[in-house]
Design an enzyme around this catalytic site. Structure first.
Site, PDB file in Angstrom:
ATOM      1  N   LYS A   1      12.667   7.996   0.379  1.00 54.26           N
ATOM      2  CA  LYS A   1      12.018   9.279   0.113  1.00 54.26           C
ATOM      3  C   LYS A   1      12.700  10.354   0.958  1.00 54.26           C
ATOM      4  CE  LYS A   1       7.310  11.257  -0.097  1.00 54.26           C
ATOM      5  NZ  LYS A   1       5.865  10.948   0.077  1.00 54.26           N
TER       6      LYS A   1
ATOM      7  N   SER B   1       2.836  11.757  -3.920  1.00 55.69           N
ATOM      8  CA  SER B   1       4.018  12.578  -3.822  1.00 55.69           C
ATOM      9  C   SER B   1       5.326  11.800  -3.830  1.00 55.69           C
ATOM     10  CB  SER B   1       3.948  13.399  -2.533  1.00 55.69           C
ATOM     11  OG  SER B   1       4.052  12.548  -1.400  1.00 55.69           O
TER      12      SER B   1
ATOM     13  N   SER C   1      -0.005   8.771  -1.398  1.00 60.11           N
ATOM     14  CA  SER C   1       1.312   9.060  -1.964  1.00 60.11           C
ATOM     15  C   SER C   1       2.244   7.876  -2.187  1.00 60.11           C
ATOM     16  CB  SER C   1       2.043  10.077  -1.094  1.00 60.11           C
ATOM     17  OG  SER C   1       1.600  11.361  -1.422  1.00 60.11           O
TER      18      SER C   1
END
Ligand code: GLN
Length: 473
Positions: free
Chosen positions: A76, A151, A175
């Site tokens: 990420k 997310s 997330s």
């Protein structure tokens, strides 16, 4: 079934397969579908090729590159990678190259993993659909008219599309688990402090945790063993080694007490609730005992989170002022420069959070908002403690719905926040939770069942996950 990390590493370590060939398979898939999916902010193909070649050289020389030898992994883009752009999908960090690696990145590298790229996210990890990225949304590989969740949507999509065998995300309120559920993969939010946050760009420091996305529960257990354990550079890291989780997987659920939260907030789709019922039935058939528990304050989790998380974010994001990191918009004086930089650099959702957080912390409102939220946090912890006196793990849906269409919640922040109704309470109390794919519901799309456990309850959580996974096959 795509390659797993466990099988890949075994084949690479024994010299049966070359890490370079594994990597080329992933890069070819990225080449054919990434333009449509947009899982990545950056594909680091050159560096990955160099690393894979190095791993093959070491195997040929009789060395062991480690438990993730030759396994492709996506990170990420809120994890610091030395010299490699790290943006948090925000304009304000465009062009910034961290001078150090996150601890998790160091540990993965030491285990022989090959980094294929940095994945897209909602700006600063604020969102549940990856539509809030400054660089455009990520699409769900299972249905490109729908979101991958967020997310960490890029990480979930990268694994679902097999652009990488495994991925790393961060979970502040759901997330990792919510996008895992929407993309049909496994996602884990570890106990707070079980995985070092050093080098994770902070959103809400008392809630943030790093964790894995994988195709299998076994891969998730392996990854937790690699990235977990004490780190002197994170003062909130628990001073004990990583938990051994793979030995738990074959133990079954005989005699386990699995809790059903009878006062769970309503609102999940019927198809999702059917899969949850099927999960309870499966575990019961395998010898678990289903027990009713109450967690009355669960319902208030969302409200408390949307004060605590923005409050912490408003403080954490104060450092992006045009002086030290990323972009700067020049202006007549310093204050005007701060303002111009932050106005141009942050997107709408980030600005909304900064304003809510600043308001909740302001002198006249602190007690009424932030102080109240902390009291709710305590009530939720008390309720969970009572529930765990009766049950070893609890099951809930991960997400109230399957993957939804782009734009369907875009102009309604509250509708977006409701995506995390079931995931948020565990972040507020620091407990572990994970999402395991368990069949499909509306539109034939995957459903994730969420397993909750008390702090450091990863062993029993993974045992339960392995049983559900086996039944889902
Ligand atoms: N969707 C939640 C939010 O927008 C959770 C995000 C996260 O876990 N990073 O804050």
């Amino acid at each position: 079934m795509p390659r797993t990390a466990v099988s890949t590493a075994a084949a690479v370590r024994s010299g049966q397969v070359r890490a370079a060939d594994i990597l080329e398979e992933h890069l070819a898939r990225i080449g054919s579908r990434e333009a449509e999916i947009h899982a990545f902010n950056l594909v680091t193909d050159d560096a990955a090729r160099t690393r894979a070649a190095d791993i093959d050289r070491r195997v040929a020389a009789g060395e062991d590159p480690g438990p993730l030898a030759g396994v492709s992994i996506a990170l990420k883009d809120n994890l610091c990678t030395r010299g490699v752009p790290t943006t948090c999908s925000s304009r304000i960090l465009e062009g910034w190259r961290p001078p150090y690696d996150a601890t998790v990145v160091e540990r993965l590298a030491a285990a022989g993993a090959v980094f294929v790229g940095k994945t897209n996210l909602d700006e600063f990890a604020m969102g549940s659909s990856t539509e809030n990225s400054a660089f455009g949304p990520t699409r769900n590989p299972l249905d490109t008219s729908r979101v991958p969740g967020g997310s960490s949507g890029g990480s979930a999509a990268a694994v679902a599309a097999d652009f990488a065998t495994i991925a790393i995300g961060s979970d502040t309120g759901g997330s990792i688990r919510q996008p895992a559920a929407l993309c049909g993969v496994v996602g884990v939010k570890p106990t707070y402090g079980a995985v070092s946050r050093y080098g994770l760009i902070a959103f809400a420091s008392s809630l943030d945790q790093i964790g894995p996305f994988t195709h299998t529960v076994e891969d998730a257990a392996l990854l937790m063993e690699v990235i977990g354990g004490h780190d002197v550079r994170d003062s909130t890291s628990i001073p004990q080694p990583a938990m051994a989780l793979r030995p738990e997987l074959g133990k079954g659920v005989e005699g386990l007490r699995v809790g059903r939260i009878t006062d769970l907030p309503a609102g999940a789709d019927p198809g999702v609730m059917e899969r949850l019922e099927a999960a309870f039935a499966t575990l019961e058939a395998r010898g678990a005992q289903i027990v009713d528990v109450q967690v009355p304050a669960f319902t208030y989790g969302l409200t408390a989170y949307y004060l605590v998380a923005p409050a912490e974010a408003s403080s954490n994001l104060a450092r992006y002022d045009g002086v030290r990191f990323g972009m700067r918009v020049d202006a007549a004086d310093t204050n005007a420069m701060y303002s111009a930089t932050r106005s141009a650099g942050f997107g709408d959702e980030v600005k909304r959070r900064i304003m809510i957080g600043t308001y909740a912390l302001s002198a006249g409102y602190f007690d009424a908002y932030y102080g109240k939220a902390l009291k709710i946090r305590r009530l939720i912890a008390n309720d969970f403690a009572a529930a765990y006196a009766k049950a070893d793990v609890l099951l809930t849906p991960t997400s109230p719905t399957v993957a939804f269409e782009f734009g369907s919640k875009g102009d309604n922040p509250l509708a977006m926040y409701l995506c995390d109704t079931y995931t948020i309470p565990t972040n507020l109390v620091g407990h572990p939770a994970m999402s395991v794919p368990f069949g499909t519901a509306e539109f034939g799309l995957p459903v994730g069942v969420q397993i909750l456990a008390p702090a450091l309850g990863e062993p029993v959580m993974f045992r339960t996950a392995a049983a559900l996974e086996e039944a889902a096959k």
